[in-house]
Write a protein that holds these residues in place. Structure first.
Motif, PDB file in Angstrom:
ATOM      1  N   GLU A  30       0.830  -1.205   0.000  1.00 47.64           N
ATOM      2  CA  GLU A  30       0.000   0.000   0.000  1.00 47.64           C
ATOM      3  C   GLU A  30       0.867   1.259   0.000  1.00 47.64           C
ATOM      4  O   GLU A  30       0.592   2.217  -0.716  1.00 47.64           O
ATOM      5  CB  GLU A  30      -0.945   0.009   1.203  1.00 47.64           C
ATOM      6  CG  GLU A  30      -2.077  -0.988   1.095  1.00 47.64           C
ATOM      7  CD  GLU A  30      -3.010  -0.698  -0.059  1.00 47.64           C
ATOM      8  OE1 GLU A  30      -3.541   0.427  -0.138  1.00 47.64           O
ATOM      9  OE2 GLU A  30      -3.202  -1.601  -0.898  1.00 47.64           O
ATOM     10  N   LYS A  31       1.925   1.255   0.794  1.00 47.69           N
ATOM     11  CA  LYS A  31       2.815   2.420   0.850  1.00 47.69           C
ATOM     12  C   LYS A  31       3.559   2.610  -0.464  1.00 47.69           C
ATOM     13  O   LYS A  31       3.745   3.743  -0.917  1.00 47.69           O
ATOM     14  CB  LYS A  31       3.781   2.285   2.018  1.00 47.69           C
ATOM     15  CG  LYS A  31       3.079   2.504   3.333  1.00 47.69           C
ATOM     16  CD  LYS A  31       3.983   2.293   4.508  1.00 47.69           C
ATOM     17  CE  LYS A  31       3.148   2.501   5.777  1.00 47.69           C
ATOM     18  NZ  LYS A  31       3.809   2.135   6.969  1.00 47.69           N
ATOM     19  N   MET A  32       3.955   1.509  -1.085  1.00 49.46           N
ATOM     20  CA  MET A  32       4.637   1.616  -2.375  1.00 49.46           C
ATOM     21  C   MET A  32       3.672   2.154  -3.437  1.00 49.46           C
ATOM     22  O   MET A  32       4.055   2.978  -4.272  1.00 49.46           O
ATOM     23  CB  MET A  32       5.210   0.268  -2.802  1.00 49.46           C
ATOM     24  CG  MET A  32       6.390  -0.177  -1.952  1.00 49.46           C
ATOM     25  SD  MET A  32       7.777   0.990  -1.912  1.00 49.46           S
ATOM     26  CE  MET A  32       8.321   0.934  -3.590  1.00 49.46           C
ATOM     27  N   LEU A  33       2.423   1.717  -3.402  1.00 51.65           N
ATOM     28  CA  LEU A  33       1.429   2.233  -4.346  1.00 51.65           C
ATOM     29  C   LEU A  33       1.201   3.727  -4.134  1.00 51.65           C
ATOM     30  O   LEU A  33       1.090   4.495  -5.097  1.00 51.65           O
ATOM     31  CB  LEU A  33       0.104   1.476  -4.208  1.00 51.65           C
ATOM     32  CG  LEU A  33       0.091   0.064  -4.783  1.00 51.65           C
ATOM     33  CD1 LEU A  33      -1.219  -0.629  -4.421  1.00 51.65           C
ATOM     34  CD2 LEU A  33       0.284   0.079  -6.286  1.00 51.65           C
ATOM     35  N   GLU A  68       1.861   6.711  -6.802  1.00 51.70           N
ATOM     36  CA  GLU A  68       0.849   7.713  -7.151  1.00 51.70           C
ATOM     37  C   GLU A  68       1.406   9.122  -6.996  1.00 51.70           C
ATOM     38  O   GLU A  68       1.195   9.982  -7.844  1.00 51.70           O
ATOM     39  CB  GLU A  68      -0.389   7.545  -6.271  1.00 51.70           C
ATOM     40  CG  GLU A  68      -1.214   6.328  -6.605  1.00 51.70           C
ATOM     41  CD  GLU A  68      -2.366   6.130  -5.633  1.00 51.70           C
ATOM     42  OE1 GLU A  68      -2.723   7.065  -4.893  1.00 51.70           O
ATOM     43  OE2 GLU A  68      -2.924   5.021  -5.630  1.00 51.70           O
ATOM     44  N   GLU A  69       2.116   9.350  -5.881  1.00 46.63           N
ATOM     45  CA  GLU A  69       2.698  10.672  -5.638  1.00 46.63           C
ATOM     46  C   GLU A  69       3.740  11.012  -6.696  1.00 46.63           C
ATOM     47  O   GLU A  69       3.792  12.145  -7.191  1.00 46.63           O
ATOM     48  CB  GLU A  69       3.320  10.728  -4.238  1.00 46.63           C
ATOM     49  CG  GLU A  69       2.285  10.691  -3.130  1.00 46.63           C
ATOM     50  CD  GLU A  69       2.886  10.500  -1.752  1.00 46.63           C
ATOM     51  OE1 GLU A  69       4.126  10.335  -1.633  1.00 46.63           O
ATOM     52  OE2 GLU A  69       2.107  10.508  -0.783  1.00 46.63           O
ATOM     53  N   LEU A  70       4.556  10.040  -7.071  1.00 46.42           N
ATOM     54  CA  LEU A  70       5.557  10.279  -8.112  1.00 46.42           C
ATOM     55  C   LEU A  70       4.899  10.557  -9.462  1.00 46.42           C
ATOM     56  O   LEU A  70       5.378  11.392 -10.227  1.00 46.42           O
ATOM     57  CB  LEU A  70       6.513   9.093  -8.218  1.00 46.42           C
ATOM     58  CG  LEU A  70       7.461   8.909  -7.039  1.00 46.42           C
ATOM     59  CD1 LEU A  70       8.241   7.598  -7.172  1.00 46.42           C
ATOM     60  CD2 LEU A  70       8.415  10.075  -6.912  1.00 46.42           C
ATOM     61  N   GLU A  84       5.373  13.812 -11.718  1.00 51.44           N
ATOM     62  CA  GLU A  84       5.800  13.693 -13.114  1.00 51.44           C
ATOM     63  C   GLU A  84       4.813  14.374 -14.059  1.00 51.44           C
ATOM     64  O   GLU A  84       5.207  15.043 -15.007  1.00 51.44           O
ATOM     65  CB  GLU A  84       5.967  12.221 -13.492  1.00 51.44           C
ATOM     66  CG  GLU A  84       6.407  11.982 -14.917  1.00 51.44           C
ATOM     67  CD  GLU A  84       7.750  12.613 -15.276  1.00 51.44           C
ATOM     68  OE1 GLU A  84       7.977  12.875 -16.464  1.00 51.44           O
ATOM     69  OE2 GLU A  84       8.554  12.854 -14.368  1.00 51.44           O
ATOM     70  N   GLU A  85       3.522  14.222 -13.785  1.00 50.57           N
ATOM     71  CA  GLU A  85       2.517  14.886 -14.616  1.00 50.57           C
ATOM     72  C   GLU A  85       2.643  16.404 -14.503  1.00 50.57           C
ATOM     73  O   GLU A  85       2.535  17.112 -15.502  1.00 50.57           O
ATOM     74  CB  GLU A  85       1.113  14.429 -14.224  1.00 50.57           C
ATOM     75  CG  GLU A  85       0.802  13.013 -14.659  1.00 50.57           C
ATOM     76  CD  GLU A  85      -0.520  12.505 -14.131  1.00 50.57           C
ATOM     77  OE1 GLU A  85      -1.120  13.136 -13.224  1.00 50.57           O
ATOM     78  OE2 GLU A  85      -0.978  11.452 -14.617  1.00 50.57           O
ATOM     79  N   ALA A  86       2.873  16.904 -13.296  1.00 53.11           N
ATOM     80  CA  ALA A  86       3.044  18.341 -13.098  1.00 53.11           C
ATOM     81  C   ALA A  86       4.289  18.829 -13.836  1.00 53.11           C
ATOM     82  O   ALA A  86       4.279  19.887 -14.461  1.00 53.11           O
ATOM     83  CB  ALA A  86       3.141  18.662 -11.610  1.00 53.11           C
ATOM     84  N   ARG A  87       5.357  18.044 -13.773  1.00 57.84           N
ATOM     85  CA  ARG A  87       6.585  18.410 -14.467  1.00 57.84           C
ATOM     86  C   ARG A  87       6.356  18.462 -15.969  1.00 57.84           C
ATOM     87  O   ARG A  87       6.799  19.381 -16.654  1.00 57.84           O
ATOM     88  CB  ARG A  87       7.705  17.427 -14.156  1.00 57.84           C
ATOM     89  CG  ARG A  87       9.066  17.866 -14.690  1.00 57.84           C
ATOM     90  CD  ARG A  87      10.086  16.754 -14.648  1.00 57.84           C
ATOM     91  NE  ARG A  87       9.760  15.624 -15.488  1.00 57.84           N
ATOM     92  CZ  ARG A  87       9.906  15.591 -16.813  1.00 57.84           C
ATOM     93  NH1 ARG A  87      10.344  16.640 -17.464  1.00 57.84           N
ATOM     94  NH2 ARG A  87       9.592  14.514 -17.490  1.00 57.84           N
TER      95      ARG A  87
END
Length: 92
Positions: free
Chosen positions: A49-52, A56-58, A62-65
């Motif tokens: 769950e933490k890796m997921l 998601e945060e990454l 990346e989308e914002a970048r």
């Protein structure tokens, strides 16, 4: 990949629970030869769950970048990743 018949969990719960903890991966249970359930120990579940969440945060970053929004320095990214990895390793 570990596959067991669903009867194994009814007949020997402790064996399946121990196998989940040792394997640190999901155990696939079948019913009549077909996939039916997936079980895992709570630590493995929490780690996944933490890796997921981290993925998601990454992805958001990346989308914002990609949309040319404010980015982060390499040091900021390294610090964020260290905090996330430390949280996974400490069960947080």
């Amino acid at each position: 990949m570990i596959i067991k018949p669903s009867a194994a969990i009814r007949q020997n719960y402790n064996e399946i629970a121990d196998l989940c903890r040792e394997a640190k991966e999901p155990i696939f249970l079948t019913k009549n030869g077909e996939g039916d359930l997936v079980v895992m120990d709570i630590d493995t579940f929490n780690r996944r769950e933490k890796m997921l969440k981290l993925r998601e945060e990454l992805l958001v970053v990346e989308e914002a970048r990609a949309m040319e929004e404010k980015g982060y320095s390499i040091d900021e990214v390294v610090n964020m990743m260290k905090k996330s990895v430390d949280g996974v390793g400490n069960g947080k």
